[in-house]
Design an enzyme around this catalytic site. Structure first.
Site, short mmCIF file in Angstrom:
data_model
loop_
_atom_site.label_atom_id
_atom_site.label_comp_id
_atom_site.label_asym_id
_atom_site.label_seq_id
_atom_site.Cartn_x
_atom_site.Cartn_y
_atom_site.Cartn_z
CG ASP A 52 38.93 10.40 58.71
OD1 ASP A 52 38.18 9.87 57.88
OD2 ASP A 52 39.16 9.94 59.84
CB ALA A 53 38.91 16.47 55.99
#
Length: 188
Positions: A40-41
């Protein structure tokens, strides 16, 4: 070719442009490589990229996934009961996790400072956990720590199979080529 990238915080796990946000293309300028799995970012750390479709499948496919270790800074200090719940199959509503390994660890000295830093509260201690999974569903580690009452503040993937950032120290955004044979965990 197999590339180990230390994915920085807030970088998207894709090469195509996305509304002015940083992507893998801002760090890896090697043609025809693709991520073998995702982060995920808001997660950081080890990401493998390859130009070999079979190798990508072997790393990322649910039936053949390599063990992945995450260093997780959580709010509070989980007791033995909370750690036991984390390690056992845990019902997250839409699926039940497989058993995993989860232990409290000392603050990892080799990890770089995050920019921006995590929020700190004087009245709320934090601690680090090492969690090793054989699976990896969307936001699974964050959901698991929240389910035991210790929300994730920082998540760094430190190892996939036998490849680790501890043995290949790279700063965020740096990358190096590694051997696919390094993935296989040596039996002790």
């Amino acid at each position: 070719m197999l590339i180990l990238l230390n994915k920085p915080f807030q970088v998207l796990c894709q090469f195509s442009p996305q509304d002015g946000r940083e992507t893998l293309a801002d760090y890896v300028r090697v043609p025809n490589v693709y991520p073998a799995g995702r982060l995920d970012a808001d997660s950081e750390g080890l990401l493998l990229l390859t130009d070999n479709g079979k190798l990508q499948h072997d790393i990322a496919h649910p039936d053949r996934k390599e063990a992945k270790t995450y260093l997780v800074q959580v709010e509070g200090v989980p007791d033995a009961e909370a750690l036991a719940r984390l390690q056992a199959p845990l019902n997250l509503g839409d699926f039940i996790t497989k058993p995993c390994r989860a232990v409290r660890i000392a603050d990892p000295a080799w990890i770089w400072p995050r920019n921006p830093p995590i929020r700190a509260r004087a009245d709320q201690p934090t601690c680090w956990l090492a969690i090793t999974l054989q699976e990896g569903k969307n936001r699974q580690v964050r959901r698991m720590t929240a389910a035991i009452g210790h929300p994730t503040l920082r998540l760094v993937r430190s190892a996939i199979g036998g490849i680790s950032l501890a043995s290949h120290p790279l700063m965020p955004g740096e990358w190096m080529e590694v051997s696919p044979e390094d993935l296989r965990v040596q039996s002790s």
